[in-house]
Design a protein around this motif. Structure first.
Motif, PDB file in Angstrom:
ATOM      1  N   UNK A  14       0.816  -1.208   0.000  1.00 45.85           N
ATOM      2  CA  UNK A  14       0.000   0.000   0.000  1.00 45.85           C
ATOM      3  C   UNK A  14       0.845   1.252   0.000  1.00 45.85           C
ATOM      4  N   UNK A  15       0.302   2.308  -0.626  1.00 45.52           N
ATOM      5  CA  UNK A  15       0.804   3.660  -0.446  1.00 45.52           C
ATOM      6  C   UNK A  15      -0.110   4.280   0.596  1.00 45.52           C
ATOM      7  N   UNK A  16       0.403   4.513   1.785  1.00 43.22           N
ATOM      8  CA  UNK A  16      -0.445   4.940   2.878  1.00 43.22           C
ATOM      9  C   UNK A  16      -0.201   6.391   3.230  1.00 43.22           C
ATOM     10  N   UNK A  17      -1.215   7.080   3.796  1.00 42.86           N
ATOM     11  CA  UNK A  17      -0.984   8.421   4.319  1.00 42.86           C
ATOM     12  C   UNK A  17      -0.011   8.361   5.483  1.00 42.86           C
ATOM     13  N   UNK A  18       0.654   9.481   5.739  1.00 48.54           N
ATOM     14  CA  UNK A  18       1.606   9.529   6.833  1.00 48.54           C
ATOM     15  C   UNK A  18       0.875   9.408   8.154  1.00 48.54           C
ATOM     16  N   UNK A  19       1.337   8.498   8.998  1.00 49.37           N
ATOM     17  CA  UNK A  19       0.705   8.273  10.283  1.00 49.37           C
ATOM     18  C   UNK A  19       1.633   8.699  11.403  1.00 49.37           C
ATOM     19  N   UNK A  35       9.475   7.019  -0.127  1.00 49.81           N
ATOM     20  CA  UNK A  35      10.143   7.046  -1.424  1.00 49.81           C
ATOM     21  C   UNK A  35       9.519   8.120  -2.292  1.00 49.81           C
ATOM     22  N   UNK A  36      10.296   8.621  -3.233  1.00 49.92           N
ATOM     23  CA  UNK A  36       9.772   9.527  -4.255  1.00 49.92           C
ATOM     24  C   UNK A  36       9.398   8.669  -5.453  1.00 49.92           C
ATOM     25  N   UNK A  37       8.108   8.500  -5.679  1.00 46.42           N
ATOM     26  CA  UNK A  37       7.623   7.566  -6.701  1.00 46.42           C
ATOM     27  C   UNK A  37       7.623   8.161  -8.104  1.00 46.42           C
ATOM     28  N   UNK A  38       8.497   9.109  -8.353  1.00 50.41           N
ATOM     29  CA  UNK A  38       8.609   9.731  -9.680  1.00 50.41           C
ATOM     30  C   UNK A  38      10.051   9.620 -10.185  1.00 50.41           C
ATOM     31  N   UNK A  65      11.670 -10.745   4.004  1.00 47.85           N
ATOM     32  CA  UNK A  65      12.686 -11.430   4.806  1.00 47.85           C
ATOM     33  C   UNK A  65      12.702 -10.951   6.252  1.00 47.85           C
ATOM     34  N   UNK A  66      12.219  -9.754   6.491  1.00 46.40           N
ATOM     35  CA  UNK A  66      12.096  -9.256   7.861  1.00 46.40           C
ATOM     36  C   UNK A  66      10.816  -9.749   8.527  1.00 46.40           C
ATOM     37  N   UNK A  67       9.906 -10.303   7.731  1.00 49.42           N
ATOM     38  CA  UNK A  67       8.646 -10.786   8.267  1.00 49.42           C
ATOM     39  C   UNK A  67       7.632  -9.698   8.530  1.00 49.42           C
ATOM     40  N   UNK A  68       7.717  -8.600   7.759  1.00 45.73           N
ATOM     41  CA  UNK A  68       6.767  -7.493   7.912  1.00 45.73           C
ATOM     42  C   UNK A  68       6.215  -7.118   6.543  1.00 45.73           C
ATOM     43  N   UNK A  69       5.148  -6.329   6.540  1.00 49.91           N
ATOM     44  CA  UNK A  69       4.598  -5.791   5.297  1.00 49.91           C
ATOM     45  C   UNK A  69       5.280  -4.469   4.978  1.00 49.91           C
ATOM     46  N   UNK A  70       5.488  -4.202   3.705  1.00 52.14           N
ATOM     47  CA  UNK A  70       5.971  -2.889   3.268  1.00 52.14           C
ATOM     48  C   UNK A  70       4.775  -1.960   3.121  1.00 52.14           C
ATOM     49  N   UNK A  71       4.860  -0.794   3.704  1.00 52.44           N
ATOM     50  CA  UNK A  71       3.871   0.258   3.477  1.00 52.44           C
ATOM     51  C   UNK A  71       4.620   1.437   2.854  1.00 52.44           C
ATOM     52  N   UNK A  72       4.459   1.600   1.547  1.00 49.24           N
ATOM     53  CA  UNK A  72       5.211   2.615   0.816  1.00 49.24           C
ATOM     54  C   UNK A  72       4.518   3.962   0.935  1.00 49.24           C
ATOM     55  N   UNK A  73       5.287   4.976   1.307  1.00 49.28           N
ATOM     56  CA  UNK A  73       4.774   6.335   1.479  1.00 49.28           C
ATOM     57  C   UNK A  73       5.426   7.219   0.417  1.00 49.28           C
ATOM     58  N   UNK A  74       4.633   7.754  -0.484  1.00 48.14           N
ATOM     59  CA  UNK A  74       5.126   8.560  -1.599  1.00 48.14           C
ATOM     60  C   UNK A  74       5.267  10.023  -1.170  1.00 48.14           C
ATOM     61  N   UNK A  75       6.502  10.539  -1.224  1.00 54.29           N
ATOM     62  CA  UNK A  75       6.785  11.932  -0.873  1.00 54.29           C
ATOM     63  C   UNK A  75       7.823  12.496  -1.830  1.00 54.29           C
ATOM     64  N   UNK A  76       7.792  13.813  -2.103  1.00 54.98           N
ATOM     65  CA  UNK A  76       8.902  14.421  -2.841  1.00 54.98           C
ATOM     66  C   UNK A  76      10.219  14.169  -2.106  1.00 54.98           C
ATOM     67  N   UNK A  77      11.287  14.034  -2.841  1.00 57.31           N
ATOM     68  CA  UNK A  77      12.586  13.677  -2.273  1.00 57.31           C
ATOM     69  C   UNK A  77      12.986  14.592  -1.121  1.00 57.31           C
ATOM     70  N   UNK A  78      12.770  15.891  -1.281  1.00 55.12           N
ATOM     71  CA  UNK A  78      13.214  16.851  -0.271  1.00 55.12           C
ATOM     72  C   UNK A  78      12.457  16.719   1.048  1.00 55.12           C
ATOM     73  N   UNK A  79      11.326  16.020   1.058  1.00 54.49           N
ATOM     74  CA  UNK A  79      10.522  15.893   2.276  1.00 54.49           C
ATOM     75  C   UNK A  79      10.754  14.569   2.999  1.00 54.49           C
TER      76      UNK A  79
END
Length: 255
Positions: A14-19, A35-38, A65-79
């Motif tokens: 998922x791409x999730x909102x910042x929590x 990550x910056x998804x652009x 391999x860590x046994x967790x889910x990835x939650x990808x958060x899309x942000x501009x690189x500078x942020x």
């Protein structure tokens, strides 16, 4: 929430909102990776709205391999760095260069790829890459990167590059004639040069290494996390998983 986000909500990654949670609360269930998804071919959205790319595939393997889910958060690189330090994400995986200056702010994993930086210009408007040749040129760079530092320290403190939040915006300006040349990671620019839009452009000057490689950044206090990530990266390099992911995006080994 736009249509791309709605489509992504049904995906396993998922791409999730910042929590505003701490890493400790998320550990054992999910790892929020900024990550910056652009930035193709490392992170980008397909036309169907699916997040993909070399770093996404590698990051998902690390999470598995860590046994967790990835939650990808899309942000501009500078942020990304502020979000990590404020606890709104747990890690950064966005072609982030390992440098002594950044080590004072965050902890880094072992490198997972290496890339020099390099200039790109129009084929019909070559530029000499030295202080005199760059003087007065409209040079594009991405804000918050080692590329900007290299312009200031490698050529002239009077250099005034035109800064962009994303590589896509920078490339658009180059193609439209708003820039004379750009400076960026050679692998990201290699991808651009091998597309139809990049046919009229070429390298200028020689590649220059300005960092210790590309790593995953975490908060300095998250020593257990970085140690576990290092062990996984080493495992993926040894068992061939890294090279299989590498081959999906590059015809050469980027490690």
């Amino acid at each position: 929430m736009g249509p791309v986000w709605r489509r992504l909500a049904s995906l396993a990654c998922l791409i999730l909102p910042l929590l505003p949670t701490t890493f400790g609360a998320a550990w054992g269930e999910a790892l929020r990776i900024g990550t910056d998804a652009r930035y193709p071919p490392f992170t980008y959205f397909t036309p169907e709205g699916r997040l993909t790319g070399f770093e996404v595939d590698l990051g998902n393997q690390i999470c598995d391999n860590l046994g967790v889910a990835c939650q990808w958060v899309d942000l501009p690189f500078s942020r990304l760095m502020p979000a990590l330090r404020e606890g709104r994400i747990d890690a950064i995986m966005s072609s982030l260069s390992i440098t002594p200056e950044r080590r004072r702010l965050v902890a880094f994993s072992t490198k997972y790829y290496s890339t020099p930086i390099r200039f790109v210009v129009a084929r019909d408007a070559p530029v000499t890459i030295d202080a005199a040749g760059l003087a007065g040129r409209r040079i594009g760079a991405i804000i918050g990167t080692t590329h900007v530092d290299h312009l200031f320290h490698g050529f002239s403190h009077a250099m005034a590059p035109i800064l962009f939040e994303t590589q896509g915006e920078m490339i658009d300006a180059l193609i439209s004639g708003g820039l004379d040349l750009v400076l960026g990671d050679s692998l990201g620019l290699w991808h651009f040069l091998n597309t139809p839009r990049g046919a009229g452009f070429t390298w200028a000057g020689n590649p220059v290494y300005v960092d210790e490689g590309i790593g995953i950044a975490v908060r300095q206090e998250d020593t257990e996390l970085v140690e576990r990530i290092d062990r996984v990266i080493d495992k993926l390099l040894v068992n061939g998983t890294f090279l299989r992911i590498n081959a999906r995006y590059f015809p050469f080994n980027i490690y």
